[in-house]
Design a protein around this motif. Structure first.
Motif, PDB file in Angstrom:
ATOM      1  N   THR A 176      29.506  44.492  43.159  1.00 52.33           N
ATOM      2  CA  THR A 176      30.668  43.609  43.088  1.00 52.33           C
ATOM      3  C   THR A 176      30.376  42.379  42.241  1.00 52.33           C
TER       4      THR A 176
ATOM      5  N   ARG B  20      34.757  37.485  40.339  1.00 53.35           N
ATOM      6  CA  ARG B  20      36.115  38.030  40.399  1.00 53.35           C
ATOM      7  C   ARG B  20      36.665  37.956  41.815  1.00 53.35           C
ATOM      8  N   THR B  21      35.988  37.192  42.665  1.00 47.78           N
ATOM      9  CA  THR B  21      36.345  37.143  44.076  1.00 47.78           C
ATOM     10  C   THR B  21      37.063  35.848  44.434  1.00 47.78           C
TER      11      THR B  21
ATOM     12  N   ALA C   6      45.403  36.554  43.818  1.00 46.20           N
ATOM     13  CA  ALA C   6      44.494  37.643  43.476  1.00 46.20           C
ATOM     14  C   ALA C   6      45.245  38.833  42.884  1.00 46.20           C
TER      15      ALA C   6
ATOM     16  N   ASP D 227      44.418  40.334  39.072  1.00 48.25           N
ATOM     17  CA  ASP D 227      43.502  41.468  39.200  1.00 48.25           C
ATOM     18  C   ASP D 227      42.149  41.015  39.730  1.00 48.25           C
TER      19      ASP D 227
ATOM     20  N   GLU E  49      39.610  40.283  43.333  1.00 52.64           N
ATOM     21  CA  GLU E  49      39.348  40.811  44.661  1.00 52.64           C
ATOM     22  C   GLU E  49      39.484  39.698  45.693  1.00 52.64           C
TER      23      GLU E  49
ATOM     24  N   GLU F 218      38.249  38.298  49.413  1.00 51.81           N
ATOM     25  CA  GLU F 218      37.248  38.386  50.477  1.00 51.81           C
ATOM     26  C   GLU F 218      37.643  37.434  51.600  1.00 51.81           C
TER      27      GLU F 218
ATOM     28  N   LEU G 255      45.904  45.537  46.586  1.00 47.41           N
ATOM     29  CA  LEU G 255      44.798  44.589  46.560  1.00 47.41           C
ATOM     30  C   LEU G 255      43.506  45.216  47.069  1.00 47.41           C
ATOM     31  N   GLU G 256      42.389  44.827  46.455  1.00 52.07           N
ATOM     32  CA  GLU G 256      41.083  45.180  47.000  1.00 52.07           C
ATOM     33  C   GLU G 256      40.676  44.050  47.938  1.00 52.07           C
TER      34      GLU G 256
ATOM     35  N   ARG H  72      38.298  42.758  51.269  1.00 53.93           N
ATOM     36  CA  ARG H  72      37.181  42.917  52.193  1.00 53.93           C
ATOM     37  C   ARG H  72      37.320  41.851  53.278  1.00 53.93           C
TER      38      ARG H  72
END
Length: 298
Positions: free
Chosen positions: A2, A6-7, A29, A33, A35, A37, A85-86, A88
Motif C-alpha cells: 500500500t 494515497r491514504t 477520497a 481515487d 484509499e 483508512e 471506495l477502498e 480499511r
C-alpha cells in the motif's frame, strides 16, 4: 504494498462529529481515487488502575467488541457514500493521538471530527484533535458543520489565509488544489493587523499610516498568488485585503465557505510554536471544515 501517501486517515470514535468526518473524508477520497483508512483506539483508561488491568478479561472483551462495532459502523458509513471506495478499518489499544500522529507521517491527509466522545462538556475541540493538529506530519482537516452542529457544507468558496510566511505558502498551494478539485472559487484573505488597536500598549499606535502600508500589502498578496494562479488557471480567485485581525476576518468568511485553509503557524509565531493563535481559533470556532497545513519539508 500500500502506498500510504494515497491514504486519507480518519480517527473514529462513534460520535456524531466522527460520523461527519467519515462522510467528508469518504467524499474526498472517492473524488480523488484515494484509499480510506479508519482507525479506532480503545478507551482502556477505565480498566487500568495502579499500572495494571483492574478489570476482568470479560470487561476488556466488552471494550474490544464495542471498538470493533464502532470501526465496522464507520466502514459501513464510508461505503454508503461510495461503494467503490477502498476502505480499511482497524482497532488499536494505542493512545489515539500517538497513533494518528505516527501514521500521519505517511498519509496524504488526516481527517478528524470537531469533538470526540471523550471530550468534556463545553469543549469545542477534543484533546485528540488538538494534539494531532499540533503535531501531525501531514495536513489535518477538522470537520465542522455550520456553528458545529449543522450539516457539513458542500458549497461556497474555498478560503485561504495569506500572510507571506512559509506555512502560508504551503496553505496557498493546498487551497488552490482544493478549489480546483471542488470546482469552487478561491477567496484569498490577507489581513495585516493582528493587534488590538485600542489597547493602551498596542504596537498599532506605532505603525505608519494605513494608507502607506496598503500598496505594500497588496503587492505581497498579488506576489504570493501569482505563481499558483498560473498553475491553476481553472480556479477563479478573489482577493480580499482587510485591516483587521486575521482570525476575525477568517471566522467571518467561514460562515459562507465550504473549506477554510490555513498554515499551522503564521509569520507572527514564536519559535517552537507548532500551532499559531489564529489557527487555534479557527479550529475551535470555524463554521466550516478547517484544513491546517504545515510548511513542506520536501
Amino acid at each position: 504494498m500500500t502506498d500510504r501517501t494515497r491514504t486519507v486517515l480518519v480517527g473514529v470514535d462513534g460520535s456524531e462529529g466522527s460520523a461527519d468526518a467519515v462522510r467528508w473524508a469518504a467524499r474526498l477520497a472517492a473524488g480523488r481515487d484515494l484509499e480510506l483508512e479508519l482507525v479506532h483506539c480503545l478507551q482502556l483508561a477505565g480498566l487500568v488502575y495502579g499500572g495494571g488491568l483492574a478489570g476482568s478479561e470479560v470487561l476488556f472483551e466488552g471494550v474490544q467488541q464495542a471498538g470493533e462495532r464502532i470501526a465496522a459502523e464507520a466502514r459501513e458509513l464510508a461505503l454508503s457514500v461510495d461503494a467503490s471506495l477502498e476502505v480499511r478499518s482497524e482497532v488499536f489499544t494505542d493512545s489515539a493521538p500517538a497513533l494518528l500522529i505516527d501514521r500521519s507521517k505517511k498519509a496524504r491527509m488526516v481527517v478528524l471530527g470537531r469533538t470526540g466522545t471523550g471530550g468534556f462538556t463545553g469543549m469545542l475541540v477534543g484533546a485528540t484533535t488538538a494534539a494531532v493538529v499540533s503535531h501531525a506530519g501531514c495536513p489535518v482537516a477538522v470537520v465542522r458543520g455550520r456553528h458545529g452542529d449543522g450539516p457539513v457544507p458542500q458549497d461556497g468558496p474555498v478560503v485561504v489565509g495569506v500572510d507571506g510566511s512559509p506555512n502560508s505558502e504551503a496553505a496557498i498551494e493546498a487551497a488552490f488544489e482544493e478549489a480546483s478539485f471542488r470546482r469552487a472559487p478561491l477567496v484569498a484573505v490577507h489581513a495585516w493587523v493582528d493587534v488590538v488597536y485600542d489597547s493602551t500598549d498596542s504596537t498599532a499606535r506605532l505603525m505608519p499610516q494605513w494608507e502607506t502600508l496598503q500598496p505594500t500589502e497588496e503587492r505581497l498578496l498579488a506576489q504570493r498568488l501569482a505563481g499558483w494562479q498560473e498553475k491553476h488557471p481553472d480556479v477563479e480567485v478573489r482577493r480580499k485585503l482587510v485591516r483587521d485581525r486575521p482570525r476575525h476576518v477568517l471566522l467571518d468568511e467561514s460562515d459562507r465557505a465550504q473549506l477554510l485553509v490555513v498554515g499551522s503557524r503564521g509569520r507572527g509565531g514564536f519559535a517552537g510554536m507548532l500551532l499559531g493563535s489564529t489557527s487555534q481559533a479557527l479550529v475551535h470556532h470555524s463554521s466550516c471544515p478547517v484544513l491546517v497545513v504545515r510548511e513542506s519539508r520536501r
